[in-house]
Design a protein around this motif. Structure first.
Motif, mmCIF file in Angstrom:
data_model
loop_
_atom_site.group_PDB
_atom_site.id
_atom_site.type_symbol
_atom_site.label_atom_id
_atom_site.label_comp_id
_atom_site.label_asym_id
_atom_site.label_seq_id
_atom_site.Cartn_x
_atom_site.Cartn_y
_atom_site.Cartn_z
ATOM 1 N N TYR A 66 5.283 7.870 4.655
ATOM 2 C CA TYR A 66 6.508 7.456 3.975
ATOM 3 C C TYR A 66 7.734 8.210 4.497
ATOM 4 C CZ TYR A 66 3.290 5.285 0.661
ATOM 5 O OH TYR A 66 2.304 4.522 0.084
ATOM 6 N N ALA A 67 8.899 7.635 4.262
ATOM 7 C CA ALA A 67 10.150 8.230 4.730
ATOM 8 C C ALA A 67 10.415 9.591 4.095
ATOM 9 C CB ALA A 67 11.310 7.281 4.445
ATOM 10 N N ASP A 68 9.907 9.830 2.886
ATOM 11 C CA ASP A 68 10.140 11.112 2.213
ATOM 12 C C ASP A 68 9.160 12.195 2.650
ATOM 13 O OD1 ASP A 68 7.772 10.348 1.005
ATOM 14 O OD2 ASP A 68 8.508 10.563 -1.049
ATOM 15 N N THR A 101 -0.507 -4.388 -2.560
ATOM 16 C CA THR A 101 -0.342 -4.796 -3.965
ATOM 17 C C THR A 101 -0.258 -3.547 -4.849
ATOM 18 O OG1 THR A 101 -2.736 -4.891 -4.368
ATOM 19 C CG2 THR A 101 -1.680 -6.905 -3.612
ATOM 20 N N THR A 102 0.410 -3.691 -5.982
ATOM 21 C CA THR A 102 0.486 -2.586 -6.933
ATOM 22 C C THR A 102 0.137 -3.004 -8.351
ATOM 23 O OG1 THR A 102 2.830 -2.977 -7.395
ATOM 24 C CG2 THR A 102 2.305 -1.451 -5.597
ATOM 25 N N GLY A 103 -0.178 -4.275 -8.583
ATOM 26 C CA GLY A 103 -0.439 -4.720 -9.939
ATOM 27 C C GLY A 103 0.831 -4.935 -10.739
ATOM 28 N N ARG A 104 1.988 -4.948 -10.080
ATOM 29 C CA ARG A 104 3.271 -5.141 -10.758
ATOM 30 C C ARG A 104 3.908 -6.468 -10.377
ATOM 31 N NH1 ARG A 104 6.271 0.729 -10.017
ATOM 32 N NH2 ARG A 104 5.351 1.793 -11.805
ATOM 33 N N GLY A 105 3.097 -7.438 -10.056
ATOM 34 C CA GLY A 105 3.641 -8.738 -9.690
ATOM 35 C C GLY A 105 4.215 -8.730 -8.297
ATOM 36 N N SER A 106 5.551 -8.809 -8.197
ATOM 37 C CA SER A 106 6.176 -8.942 -6.892
ATOM 38 C C SER A 106 6.288 -7.617 -6.136
ATOM 39 C CB SER A 106 7.586 -9.538 -7.048
ATOM 40 O OG SER A 106 8.385 -8.703 -7.868
ATOM 41 N N ASP A 107 6.070 -6.494 -6.808
ATOM 42 C CA ASP A 107 6.147 -5.197 -6.131
ATOM 43 C C ASP A 107 4.893 -4.980 -5.299
ATOM 44 O OD1 ASP A 107 8.568 -4.678 -7.237
ATOM 45 O OD2 ASP A 107 7.820 -3.375 -8.827
ATOM 46 N N ALA A 108 5.022 -5.051 -3.990
ATOM 47 C CA ALA A 108 3.868 -4.908 -3.120
ATOM 48 C C ALA A 108 3.554 -3.451 -2.806
ATOM 49 C CB ALA A 108 4.076 -5.687 -1.823
ATOM 50 N N TYR A 109 4.579 -2.578 -2.858
ATOM 51 C CA TYR A 109 4.387 -1.180 -2.521
ATOM 52 C C TYR A 109 5.028 -0.289 -3.583
ATOM 53 C CZ TYR A 109 2.784 -2.936 1.932
ATOM 54 O OH TYR A 109 2.071 -3.604 2.893
ATOM 55 N N LEU A 110 4.584 0.937 -3.636
ATOM 56 C CA LEU A 110 5.085 1.884 -4.612
ATOM 57 C C LEU A 110 6.585 2.106 -4.432
ATOM 58 C CD1 LEU A 110 2.225 4.538 -4.315
ATOM 59 C CD2 LEU A 110 2.570 2.938 -6.189
ATOM 60 N N THR A 111 7.332 1.999 -5.553
ATOM 61 C CA THR A 111 8.780 2.184 -5.497
ATOM 62 C C THR A 111 9.215 3.178 -6.563
ATOM 63 O OG1 THR A 111 9.032 -0.103 -4.790
ATOM 64 C CG2 THR A 111 11.008 1.024 -5.547
ATOM 65 N N PRO A 112 9.706 4.354 -6.142
ATOM 66 C CA PRO A 112 9.638 4.909 -4.805
ATOM 67 C C PRO A 112 8.190 5.302 -4.459
ATOM 68 C CG PRO A 112 10.442 6.572 -6.341
ATOM 69 C CD PRO A 112 10.268 5.309 -7.125
ATOM 70 N N PRO A 113 7.909 5.578 -3.202
ATOM 71 C CA PRO A 113 8.785 5.825 -2.039
ATOM 72 C C PRO A 113 9.091 4.589 -1.212
ATOM 73 C CG PRO A 113 6.544 6.425 -1.496
ATOM 74 C CD PRO A 113 6.517 5.963 -2.922
ATOM 75 N N GLY A 114 8.635 3.403 -1.635
ATOM 76 C CA GLY A 114 8.954 2.195 -0.887
ATOM 77 C C GLY A 114 7.917 1.846 0.165
ATOM 78 N N VAL A 115 8.280 0.920 1.041
ATOM 79 C CA VAL A 115 7.366 0.472 2.098
ATOM 80 C C VAL A 115 7.130 1.631 3.078
ATOM 81 C CG1 VAL A 115 7.024 -1.174 3.983
ATOM 82 C CG2 VAL A 115 8.211 -1.877 1.900
ATOM 83 N N PRO A 116 5.891 1.896 3.430
ATOM 84 C CA PRO A 116 5.621 2.960 4.407
ATOM 85 C C PRO A 116 6.383 2.714 5.709
ATOM 86 C CG PRO A 116 3.584 2.251 3.364
ATOM 87 C CD PRO A 116 4.643 1.293 2.928
#
Length: 202
Positions: free
Chosen positions: A161-163, A123-138
C-alpha cells in the motif's frame, strides 16, 4: 438374528464407512498477515473459501478460486476477499511456483499477463467497496500459485500500500465449500466439487 436387527446393524456399518469419507474433506487453510494502517494483523481464512469450475455460455471452462479472510480488529468490516479466475483448467504440482504481478488500474488491480490469471477481483463485503478504504487500492501486488490440481489450489498473494502497509495472504483451498456439520440442512461436507456458472465474461 431377527430381520429388523440385521437392518440396524447394516445401517450402522454403512454410516461408519461413510463418516471417514465425509470428514476427509480438508478445511481451507491460510491467513493474511502484515500491517494494516500501522497495526500488525493476522486475519484467518474463512471456511467458505474454495476452488470451483466456471462453464461459460460458449462452453469454455475456467478455474475460480474464491478466498475470504476475517479482518479481526477492523470495525464494521466483515470480510476481505478475492475472486481469482485462472484461464482454462491449469494443472501443475511439484513444479516451480508461478507468480503473476498485479497492477493498479483506477479502482482495481489487474493481472500483468492473462495467460494464467484471467481476472482478479477484490472484495470487502461492503458492496461496491472492492478494497480497504483506507488504505485504498494497493499500489503493487502479486499472486504466486504453488499448486493447482483438480481438487486443490495453493499459493499466496501480496498487497503493498501507499502508506507503507503490506499484507501477505496465504491459501490452501479444496474444490468445495467445507461443511462443519453445524448446518442441519447441509450434507456434512459430503458435497461435490465445482459447479455450473453462466457467466459470459470475455
Amino acid at each position: 438374528m431377527p430381520r429388523s436387527s440385521s437392518r440396524v446393524v447394516f445401517a450402522l456399518l454403512t454410516c461408519t464407512l461413510l463418516i471417514p469419507s465425509c470428514h476427509s474433506i480438508p478445511k481451507p487453510a491460510g491467513e493474511c498477515t502484515g500491517t494494516h494502517l500501522g497495526q500488525s494483523v493476522a486475519w484467518p481464512l474463512t471456511l467458505n473459501s474454495h476452488q470451483s469450475t466456471l462453464i461459460n455460455f460458449d462452453g469454455s471452462e475456467h478455474t475460480r478460486v474464491q478466498l475470504n479472510y476475517t479482518p479481526n480488529g477492523v470495525p464494521g468490516l466483515e470480510s476481505l476477499g478475492v475472486s481469482l479466475t485462472l484461464t482454462g483448467m491449469p494443472r501443475f504440482e511439484a513444479s516451480p511456483p508461478r507468480t503473476v504481478k498485479l497492477l493498479p488500474q483506477q479502482d482495481r488491480l489487474v493481472p500483468e499477463e492473462t495467460s494464467l490469471v484471467r481476472a482478479w477481483e477484490g472484495t470487502t463485503g461492503r458492496g461496491s467497496d472492492a478494497y480497504l478504504t483506507p488504505p485504498g487500492v494497493p499500489v503493487e501486488g502479486a499472486v504466486t500459485l504453488r499448486r493447482v490440481t483438480p481438487d486443490h489450489a495453493e499459493g499466496q498473494f501480496v498487497y503493498r500500500y501507499a502508506d507503507g502497509g503490506m499484507l501477505t495472504c496465504t491459501f490452501d483451498v479444496p474444490d468445495r465449500v467445507y461443511d462443519d456439520g453445524q448446518d442441519s440442512g447441509g450434507d456434512s461436507g459430503c458435497g461435490g466439487g465445482g459447479g455450473y456458472d453462466d457467466d459470459d465474461d470475455d
